[in-house]
Design an enzyme around this catalytic site. Structure first.
Site, mmCIF file in Angstrom:
data_model
loop_
_atom_site.group_PDB
_atom_site.id
_atom_site.type_symbol
_atom_site.label_atom_id
_atom_site.label_comp_id
_atom_site.label_asym_id
_atom_site.label_seq_id
_atom_site.Cartn_x
_atom_site.Cartn_y
_atom_site.Cartn_z
ATOM 1 N N HIS A 1 -2.559 23.762 16.888
ATOM 2 C CA HIS A 1 -3.941 24.238 16.964
ATOM 3 C C HIS A 1 -4.100 25.414 17.908
ATOM 4 O O HIS A 1 -5.176 25.676 18.430
ATOM 5 C CB HIS A 1 -4.882 23.079 17.352
ATOM 6 C CG HIS A 1 -4.937 22.046 16.284
ATOM 7 N ND1 HIS A 1 -5.247 20.733 16.533
ATOM 8 C CD2 HIS A 1 -4.679 22.119 14.952
ATOM 9 C CE1 HIS A 1 -5.190 20.047 15.380
ATOM 10 N NE2 HIS A 1 -4.836 20.872 14.422
ATOM 11 N N CYS B 1 -9.280 43.109 15.120
ATOM 12 C CA CYS B 1 -7.998 43.732 14.727
ATOM 13 C C CYS B 1 -6.814 42.873 15.154
ATOM 14 O O CYS B 1 -5.665 43.266 14.978
ATOM 15 C CB CYS B 1 -7.887 45.144 15.339
ATOM 16 S SG CYS B 1 -7.554 45.119 17.105
ATOM 17 N N CYS C 1 -11.876 44.386 23.015
ATOM 18 C CA CYS C 1 -10.516 44.762 22.619
ATOM 19 C C CYS C 1 -10.244 46.211 23.027
ATOM 20 O O CYS C 1 -11.044 47.108 22.705
ATOM 21 C CB CYS C 1 -10.396 44.625 21.101
ATOM 22 S SG CYS C 1 -8.960 45.424 20.406
ATOM 23 N N CYS D 1 -9.941 48.416 19.653
ATOM 24 C CA CYS D 1 -11.018 48.750 18.708
ATOM 25 C C CYS D 1 -12.400 48.397 19.244
ATOM 26 O O CYS D 1 -13.408 48.577 18.563
ATOM 27 C CB CYS D 1 -10.800 47.992 17.382
ATOM 28 S SG CYS D 1 -11.291 46.255 17.459
ATOM 29 N N GLY E 1 -1.442 9.877 22.401
ATOM 30 C CA GLY E 1 -2.753 10.389 22.784
ATOM 31 C C GLY E 1 -3.513 11.105 21.690
ATOM 32 O O GLY E 1 -4.173 12.113 21.956
ATOM 33 N N THR E 2 -3.430 10.568 20.474
ATOM 34 C CA THR E 2 -4.236 11.207 19.427
ATOM 35 C C THR E 2 -5.052 10.153 18.674
ATOM 36 O O THR E 2 -4.605 9.042 18.474
ATOM 37 C CB THR E 2 -3.365 12.018 18.429
ATOM 38 O OG1 THR E 2 -4.226 12.666 17.492
ATOM 39 C CG2 THR E 2 -2.387 11.123 17.669
ATOM 40 N N ASN F 1 -1.082 4.847 23.166
ATOM 41 C CA ASN F 1 -2.529 5.089 23.228
ATOM 42 C C ASN F 1 -3.187 3.799 23.703
ATOM 43 O O ASN F 1 -2.921 2.738 23.125
ATOM 44 C CB ASN F 1 -3.027 5.442 21.817
ATOM 45 C CG ASN F 1 -4.438 5.968 21.804
ATOM 46 O OD1 ASN F 1 -5.249 5.620 22.670
ATOM 47 N ND2 ASN F 1 -4.745 6.848 20.859
ATOM 48 N N ALA G 1 -0.542 7.439 28.701
ATOM 49 C CA ALA G 1 0.734 8.170 28.547
ATOM 50 C C ALA G 1 1.451 8.353 29.883
ATOM 51 O O ALA G 1 2.680 8.311 29.946
ATOM 52 C CB ALA G 1 0.448 9.534 27.919
#
Ligand code: BV8
Ligand code: ZN
Length: 259
Positions: A129, A140, A163, A166, A206-207, A232, A250
């Site tokens: 992600h 750009c 940027c 641009c 941990g999801t 978890n 964890a």
């Protein structure tokens, strides 16, 4: 505690069968989510966000629409989150994953956009992600390496940098909901699953298993004949397909598993 006593790293939540599976595995794939960063002090997506943003569901903020609607508002949230990373440290669970790589062929695929695995010494094969610490021009796509200006206290709005190439708005290098993941990141994650053999171990740490297609990786690993272990404190949407469940945080569970 009596200093002479060796502190046992045994964790009641850890099933010896999991420790044995890890010892027998040739390869270990770690699939981590926001819960992996929780004990370092980084709020998960399930936790209420910091005061200013607590009335917003992160998945409504982490979208192109929210950005298009009000770039300074969304930029302030990302700048605060990126600044928070400078104040937190990896925990014993991150270090356990890095230690394991000295004993096993370990690959780390994370949904997390922080750098805590890296700072603990792991090489991360894929941030599916994206990353909170990479920025690019939204027009750009020129990478932006400027110094992130963030006030000490969270502010509701902050103008994003422009940027240099641009003049477009700089955006965070994360994958928004509704956005496709970077092809190379997804292919790397799928490649890691495809390299798994019968008897290898996948640590799903941990999801909540809610965000697709990343949440589909544990099922793909199961299809490879791997032993799938969930780390978890709570059940998740992928619990049913895990062979073992270590119902602890964890930072405690992973050191005990790797001991
Ligand atoms: C895609 C970066 C499509 C941003 C993130 C409608 C429109 C568009 C898409 C969709 C739609 N409906 C569904 C979709 C698909 C969507 C999706 O899955 N939505 C969900 C909500 C249903 N997916 C996408 O949009 C993805 N892209 O599908 O593209 C497409 C395809 C082709 C062409 C064009 C487009 C992209 C999704 C990526 C979104 N970006 N992050 C940012 O950070 O701001 S997702 C973000 O949320 C995280 O990265 C993470 O992936 C997710 C949060 O999940 P978790 O990591 O699991 O964390 P969570 O807080 O949920 O849970 C924490 C867990 O930890 C809990 O289980 C808890 O018990 C546990 N825990 C707590 N403490 C501990 C612990 N565990 C261990 N130890 C502890 N101490
Ligand atoms: Zn540009």
């Amino acid at each position: 505690a009596d200093l002479g006593e060796p502190t046992s790293s045994a964790d009641p939540a850890v099933d010896p069968a999991v420790v044995d599976a890890l010892r027998a595995a040739r390869r270990v794939l770690v699939l981590s989510g926001a819960g992996m960063s929780a004990e370092s002090g980084v709020p998960t997506f399930r936790d209420a966000q910091s005061g200013l943003w607590e009335r917003f569901d992160p998945s409504s903020l982490a979208t192109q629409e929210a950005w298009d609607d009000d770039p300074p508002f969304v930029w302030a949230w990302y700048a605060w989150r990126a600044a928070l990373l400078r104040r937190v440290e990896p925990h014993a669970g991150h270090r356990a994953v890095a230690d394991l790589a000295r004993l096993r062929d370990v690959e780390v695929v994370t949904q997390n956009v922080d750098d805590l695995h890296e700072r603990a010494g792991s090489r991360v094969l894929s941030h599916v992600h994206g990353s909170l610490l990479s920025f690019r021009c939204r027009d750009c796509a020129t990478p932006w390496q400027g110094e992130l200006a963030v006030p000490d206290e969270p502010v509701e709005r902050l103008d994003p940098p422009t940027c240099p190439a641009c003049g477009g708005d700089v955006r965070p290098g994360v994958v928004w909901f509704g956005e496709e993941m970077p092809r190379d990141a997804w292919d790397a994650a799928v490649g890691a699953v495809e390299r798994l053999d019968v008897g290898d171990v996948v640590l799903v740490a941990g999801t909540s298993g809610l965000v697709y297609p990343a949440a589909g990786l544990p099922a793909m690993a199961l299809g490879q004949g791997a032993v799938v272990v969930e780390v978890n404190p709570q059940p998740s949407d992928v619990s049913d397909l895990c062979h073992h469940h270590v119902r602890d945080g964890a930072a405690t569970a992973l050191p005990a598993l790797v001991a």
